[in-house]
Design a protein around this motif. Structure first.
Motif, short mmCIF file in Angstrom:
data_model
loop_
_atom_site.label_atom_id
_atom_site.label_comp_id
_atom_site.label_asym_id
_atom_site.label_seq_id
_atom_site.Cartn_x
_atom_site.Cartn_y
_atom_site.Cartn_z
N PRO A 1 69.52 28.60 -21.66
CA PRO A 1 68.46 27.80 -21.04
C PRO A 1 67.06 28.19 -21.51
O PRO A 1 66.08 27.57 -21.13
N GLY A 2 66.96 29.22 -22.33
CA GLY A 2 65.65 29.71 -22.74
C GLY A 2 65.22 30.82 -21.79
O GLY A 2 65.92 31.16 -20.83
N GLU A 3 64.07 31.38 -22.07
CA GLU A 3 63.58 32.49 -21.25
C GLU A 3 63.32 32.02 -19.83
O GLU A 3 62.65 31.02 -19.60
N MET A 4 63.89 32.75 -18.88
CA MET A 4 63.72 32.43 -17.48
C MET A 4 62.69 33.40 -16.88
O MET A 4 62.71 34.59 -17.18
N HIS A 5 61.80 32.87 -16.05
CA HIS A 5 60.75 33.66 -15.41
C HIS A 5 60.91 33.58 -13.90
O HIS A 5 61.61 32.70 -13.39
N ASP A 6 60.25 34.48 -13.18
CA ASP A 6 60.25 34.42 -11.73
C ASP A 6 59.80 33.03 -11.29
O ASP A 6 58.86 32.47 -11.85
N GLY A 7 60.47 32.50 -10.29
CA GLY A 7 60.11 31.19 -9.76
C GLY A 7 60.82 30.03 -10.43
O GLY A 7 60.75 28.90 -9.95
N MET A 8 61.51 30.28 -11.54
CA MET A 8 62.26 29.21 -12.21
C MET A 8 63.67 29.15 -11.62
O MET A 8 64.20 30.15 -11.17
N LYS A 9 64.23 27.96 -11.64
CA LYS A 9 65.59 27.77 -11.16
C LYS A 9 66.42 27.15 -12.27
O LYS A 9 65.98 26.23 -12.94
N LEU A 10 67.64 27.65 -12.43
CA LEU A 10 68.62 27.09 -13.37
C LEU A 10 69.70 26.42 -12.54
O LEU A 10 70.26 27.03 -11.62
N VAL A 11 69.97 25.16 -12.84
CA VAL A 11 71.08 24.45 -12.22
C VAL A 11 72.03 24.07 -13.35
O VAL A 11 71.62 23.45 -14.33
N ALA A 12 73.28 24.47 -13.23
CA ALA A 12 74.28 24.18 -14.26
C ALA A 12 75.61 23.88 -13.57
O ALA A 12 75.93 24.47 -12.54
N ARG B 1 61.09 22.83 -23.94
CA ARG B 1 62.28 23.40 -23.32
C ARG B 1 63.45 22.42 -23.47
O ARG B 1 64.57 22.83 -23.74
N ARG B 2 63.18 21.13 -23.31
CA ARG B 2 64.24 20.14 -23.50
C ARG B 2 64.76 20.20 -24.94
O ARG B 2 65.96 20.16 -25.18
N GLU B 3 63.86 20.34 -25.89
CA GLU B 3 64.27 20.45 -27.30
C GLU B 3 65.16 21.67 -27.49
O GLU B 3 66.18 21.60 -28.18
N HIS B 4 64.80 22.80 -26.88
CA HIS B 4 65.62 24.02 -26.95
C HIS B 4 67.02 23.74 -26.37
O HIS B 4 68.03 24.12 -26.97
N LEU B 5 67.07 23.08 -25.23
CA LEU B 5 68.34 22.76 -24.59
C LEU B 5 69.16 21.79 -25.45
O LEU B 5 70.38 21.94 -25.57
N PHE B 6 68.50 20.79 -26.04
CA PHE B 6 69.18 19.85 -26.93
C PHE B 6 69.85 20.59 -28.08
O PHE B 6 71.02 20.37 -28.39
N ARG B 7 69.10 21.48 -28.72
CA ARG B 7 69.65 22.23 -29.86
C ARG B 7 70.84 23.08 -29.43
O ARG B 7 71.84 23.17 -30.13
N GLY B 8 70.72 23.72 -28.27
CA GLY B 8 71.82 24.52 -27.77
C GLY B 8 73.06 23.69 -27.48
O GLY B 8 74.18 24.10 -27.77
N MET B 9 72.86 22.50 -26.93
CA MET B 9 73.99 21.63 -26.64
C MET B 9 74.62 21.12 -27.93
O MET B 9 75.85 21.03 -28.03
N LEU B 10 73.80 20.83 -28.94
CA LEU B 10 74.35 20.43 -30.24
C LEU B 10 75.20 21.55 -30.84
O LEU B 10 76.27 21.29 -31.39
N ASP B 11 74.74 22.78 -30.72
CA ASP B 11 75.52 23.93 -31.20
C ASP B 11 76.82 24.05 -30.39
O ASP B 11 77.88 24.32 -30.95
N TYR B 12 76.72 23.85 -29.10
CA TYR B 12 77.88 23.98 -28.22
C TYR B 12 78.98 22.98 -28.59
O TYR B 12 80.15 23.33 -28.63
N VAL B 13 78.60 21.73 -28.87
CA VAL B 13 79.60 20.71 -29.21
C VAL B 13 79.97 20.74 -30.68
O VAL B 13 80.85 20.01 -31.10
N LYS B 14 79.29 21.60 -31.45
CA LYS B 14 79.56 21.69 -32.88
C LYS B 14 79.52 20.30 -33.50
O LYS B 14 80.51 19.80 -34.03
N SER B 15 78.34 19.67 -33.40
CA SER B 15 78.18 18.29 -33.87
C SER B 15 78.63 18.13 -35.32
O SER B 15 78.50 19.04 -36.13
N ASP B 16 79.17 16.98 -35.60
CA ASP B 16 79.74 16.67 -36.91
C ASP B 16 78.64 16.61 -37.97
O ASP B 16 77.68 15.85 -37.84
N ALA B 17 78.78 17.39 -39.03
CA ALA B 17 77.79 17.42 -40.11
C ALA B 17 77.66 16.07 -40.79
O ALA B 17 76.60 15.74 -41.34
N GLU B 18 78.71 15.24 -40.75
CA GLU B 18 78.65 13.91 -41.36
C GLU B 18 77.65 13.01 -40.66
O GLU B 18 77.24 11.99 -41.22
#
Length: 183
Positions: A60-71, A99-116
């Motif tokens: 989720p990226g760097e988390m700081h005091d006062g931030m909430k992660l929902v997953a 932060r959304r861009e960071h999450l998008f990239r992480g999700m793309l890595d997670y699904v191992k998007s097709d190089a094609e």
């Protein structure tokens, strides 16, 4: 500039995960919203027990005091389909679109998007009454497959992976889910 949903002067430009400009707007009336760990989001139930999310698969990226992660994993009641994976953070100290861009990239890595696929472009989605910027990206060679959607607004950012669907259906479901997760 692609305008997602904007009816006033509160718009501020942000950059989408694809590098394309979009618009994020402040919440109506300047109200600060935060995330809740909703047991139901957009008619989908958060899975517990065997279907529960056991680990946070996308950084989720760097988390700081006062931030909430929902997953969590969400699925229609009684369905036996692959669940929707959601990760969201609030009280983001930097530009939430980054932060959304960071999450998008992480999700793309997670699904191992097709190089094609090359470098597909995220498509803007009407953000609904919560406004901000919502985009979805098809990560499949067919018109139906894995879709990643993300939102960013003044204080929150999120992504979700929708299996075996279309951009339109995933975008509509994501906006419905957001209405229950961001208060």
């Amino acid at each position: 500039m692609t305008i997602i949903s904007c009816n006033d002067d509160l718009a501020t430009p942000v950059v989408s995960p694809t590098g394309q400009p979009s618009v994020a707007t402040a919440p109506v009336g300047g109200a600060k919203r935060s995330l809740i760990d909703a047991p139901t989001a957009g008619g989908l139930e958060k899975l517990t027990g065997d279907g529960a999310l056991l680990d946070v698969p996308v950084d989720p990226g760097e988390m700081h005091d006062g931030m909430k992660l929902v997953a969590g994993n969400y699925r229609a009641p009684g369905a036996h389909t692959e669940p929707v994976l959601l990760e969201a953070v609030d009280n983001v100290p930097e530009d939430p679109s980054r932060r959304r861009e960071h999450l998008f990239r992480g999700m793309l890595d997670y699904v191992k998007s097709d190089a094609e696929l090359g470098h597909p472009q995220a498509q803007p989605v009407d953000a609904g009454p919560l406004r901000g910027s919502v985009e979805c990206l098809l990560v499949s060679l067919s018109e139906q497959g894995n879709v990643i959607c993300g939102w960013a607004d003044e204080r929150t950012a999120a992504v979700a992976l929708f299996p075996d669907t279309t951009l339109i259906k995933a975008g509509q479901q994501f906006v419905r889910m957001r209405a229950d997760l961001e208060q």
